[in-house]
Design a protein around this motif. Structure first.
Motif, PDB file in Angstrom:
ATOM      1  N   ARG A  92       6.059  -2.140   3.242  1.00  0.00           N
ATOM      2  CA  ARG A  92       6.559  -2.418   4.580  1.00  0.00           C
ATOM      3  C   ARG A  92       5.932  -1.426   5.543  1.00  0.00           C
ATOM      4  O   ARG A  92       5.790  -0.238   5.236  1.00  0.00           O
ATOM      5  CB  ARG A  92       8.092  -2.287   4.642  1.00  0.00           C
ATOM      6  N   GLU A  93       5.593  -1.913   6.727  1.00  0.00           N
ATOM      7  CA  GLU A  93       4.969  -1.046   7.722  1.00  0.00           C
ATOM      8  C   GLU A  93       5.961   0.016   8.193  1.00  0.00           C
ATOM      9  O   GLU A  93       7.116  -0.277   8.499  1.00  0.00           O
ATOM     10  CB  GLU A  93       4.475  -1.858   8.911  1.00  0.00           C
ATOM     11  N   ALA A  94       5.523   1.269   8.207  1.00  0.00           N
ATOM     12  CA  ALA A  94       6.347   2.379   8.674  1.00  0.00           C
ATOM     13  C   ALA A  94       5.709   2.993   9.908  1.00  0.00           C
ATOM     14  O   ALA A  94       4.668   2.531  10.392  1.00  0.00           O
ATOM     15  CB  ALA A  94       6.508   3.429   7.577  1.00  0.00           C
ATOM     16  N   SER A  95       6.319   4.048  10.442  1.00  0.00           N
ATOM     17  CA  SER A  95       5.748   4.695  11.625  1.00  0.00           C
ATOM     18  C   SER A  95       4.364   5.250  11.330  1.00  0.00           C
ATOM     19  O   SER A  95       3.502   5.287  12.207  1.00  0.00           O
ATOM     20  CB  SER A  95       6.680   5.817  12.091  1.00  0.00           C
ATOM     21  N   VAL A  96       4.163   5.693  10.103  1.00  0.00           N
ATOM     22  CA  VAL A  96       2.842   6.144   9.654  1.00  0.00           C
ATOM     23  C   VAL A  96       2.542   5.472   8.323  1.00  0.00           C
ATOM     24  O   VAL A  96       3.217   5.726   7.319  1.00  0.00           O
ATOM     25  CB  VAL A  96       2.787   7.674   9.470  1.00  0.00           C
ATOM     26  N   GLY A  97       1.559   4.590   8.287  1.00  0.00           N
ATOM     27  CA  GLY A  97       1.188   3.930   7.049  1.00  0.00           C
ATOM     28  C   GLY A  97       2.214   2.905   6.598  1.00  0.00           C
ATOM     29  O   GLY A  97       2.946   2.316   7.403  1.00  0.00           O
ATOM     30  N   TYR A  98       2.281   2.716   5.273  1.00  0.00           N
ATOM     31  CA  TYR A  98       3.184   1.737   4.675  1.00  0.00           C
ATOM     32  C   TYR A  98       4.040   2.391   3.611  1.00  0.00           C
ATOM     33  O   TYR A  98       3.571   3.277   2.869  1.00  0.00           O
ATOM     34  CB  TYR A  98       2.375   0.583   4.047  1.00  0.00           C
ATOM     35  N   GLN A  99       5.283   1.950   3.508  1.00  0.00           N
ATOM     36  CA  GLN A  99       6.204   2.444   2.490  1.00  0.00           C
ATOM     37  C   GLN A  99       6.636   1.288   1.599  1.00  0.00           C
ATOM     38  O   GLN A  99       6.723   0.140   2.038  1.00  0.00           O
ATOM     39  CB  GLN A  99       7.444   3.085   3.121  1.00  0.00           C
ATOM     40  N   CYS A 100       6.942   1.614   0.335  1.00  0.00           N
ATOM     41  CA  CYS A 100       7.419   0.583  -0.575  1.00  0.00           C
ATOM     42  C   CYS A 100       8.861   0.221  -0.223  1.00  0.00           C
ATOM     43  O   CYS A 100       9.565   0.971   0.461  1.00  0.00           O
ATOM     44  CB  CYS A 100       7.325   1.056  -2.027  1.00  0.00           C
ATOM     45  N   VAL A 101       9.310  -0.919  -0.705  1.00  0.00           N
ATOM     46  CA  VAL A 101      10.643  -1.410  -0.359  1.00  0.00           C
ATOM     47  C   VAL A 101      11.735  -0.465  -0.862  1.00  0.00           C
ATOM     48  O   VAL A 101      12.802  -0.350  -0.261  1.00  0.00           O
ATOM     49  CB  VAL A 101      10.852  -2.834  -0.900  1.00  0.00           C
ATOM     50  N   ASP A 102      11.479   0.214  -1.988  1.00  0.00           N
ATOM     51  CA  ASP A 102      12.474   1.154  -2.509  1.00  0.00           C
ATOM     52  C   ASP A 102      12.661   2.338  -1.569  1.00  0.00           C
ATOM     53  O   ASP A 102      13.797   2.773  -1.324  1.00  0.00           O
ATOM     54  CB  ASP A 102      12.049   1.652  -3.899  1.00  0.00           C
TER      55      ASP A 102
END
Length: 309
Positions: free
Chosen positions: A37-47
């Protein structure tokens, strides 16, 4: 990408059958595009997104209740109260076969008449706040329209500001507050009905919230002053019910919004219970001073036998 190249990639942490060259910027675990998922910086996993949401404090109202998005769709209590009031008016109009002169309807058994409450009709303390009769020169619909318009204008902001449960609490306490004032100081055989006591409680409550949030109080105070002036000058209006509802509504709202954060819920519940106890005692005192010698027949006619003392 060649089969050998894909074979060299690590599998997704949630989907082992999917090789991926992507990683979560927070936990650095491999993750396929479906798990990022798109985050403020880069992408984070759903967990990581789910775990991060747990640490974010949910927005709260001024009373500490969980905040809901503003808008008419989030309102539940206000339209429900309006529906109950309108349904009660329709019932009285059908029974009386008149929308302008419904005083003789059987629903008159819900009107607040202090001496009848002393005779045992205690439910009138509550039912009177949902009945609208031919006030304003015999035009019951005008009475209903004024109150429901005020309930909508004030209530939609109050429900969002306090939360549904606390808003309903303030409304009902204000309703009983108006009934209490009439019981203490009103005409023992005078009939009072309408949502005005509860609505004026919202006037008092919105004023408290404005002061709490340090907003400009002038518009609210002017509105309250105009409505009190109308209560004094227009015939057939219960000033006691209005003032009683306003005082109780202001006190209840103040207890909700100024409650100490450390023990907010205990303080709020305790304050509301204390208001109920005080009003119950006041009503008991009023009942003790009344004859309780009135009754009402099936046609809505009031018959009283006054004690000689």
């Amino acid at each position: 990408m060649s089969a050998n190249r894909q074979h060299d990639l690590p599998p997704c942490a949630r989907h082992p059958d999917r090789p991926t060259g992507l990683r979560c910027v927070r936990c650095e675990r491999p993750a396929c595009p479906d798990c990022l998922r798109e985050a403020s910086v880069g992408y984070q996993c759903v967990d990581c997104v789910s775990e991060g949401a747990k640490s974010v404090r949910a927005p709260r109202t001024v009373s500490g209740a969980r905040a809901r998005p503003p808008g008419a769709r989030s309102l539940v209590v206000v339209p429900s109260l309006i529906a109950v009031n309108v349904a009660a008016f329709i019932a009285t109009a059908v029974q009386a076969r008149s929308i302008t002169e419904n005083e003789g309807a059987l629903f008159l058994h819900g009107m607040l008449i202090p001496d009848l409450i002393a005779s045992g009709d205690w439910w009138r303390l509550f039912t009177s706040g949902f009945l609208h009769f031919g006030g304003y020169g015999g035009f019951g619909p005008v009475h209903l329209l004024f109150n429901m318009f005020a309930l909508w204008v004030l209530g939609r902001d109050m429900e969002v500001a306090l939360g549904r449960a606390w808003f309903l609490t303030v409304y009902l306490l204000s309703l009983v507050g108006g009934s209490t004032a009439v019981m203490l100081f009103g005409n023992p055989i005078g009939g009072v009905a309408g949502a005005s006591g509860a609505v004026y409680g919202l006037f008092g409550g919105i004023a408290v919230i404005v002061f709490k949030r340090k907003l400009n109080p002038t518009p609210v105070l002017v509105l309250i002053g105009v409505n009190i002036l109308l209560s004094v000058t227009l015939p057939g209006i219960s000033l006691l019910g209005h003032l009683g509802g306003m005082v109780v509504g202001a006190l209840a709202t103040a207890a909700l919004v100024y409650a100490p954060a450390a023990r907010r819920r205990q303080f709020q519940v305790g304050a509301c219970v204390a208001l109920v106890v005080v009003m119950a005692v006041a009503i008991g005192v009023a009942v003790a001073t009344l004859d309780g010698g009135c009754s009402m027949d099936a046609g809505g006619n009031l018959w009283c036998v006054r004690s000689q003392y």
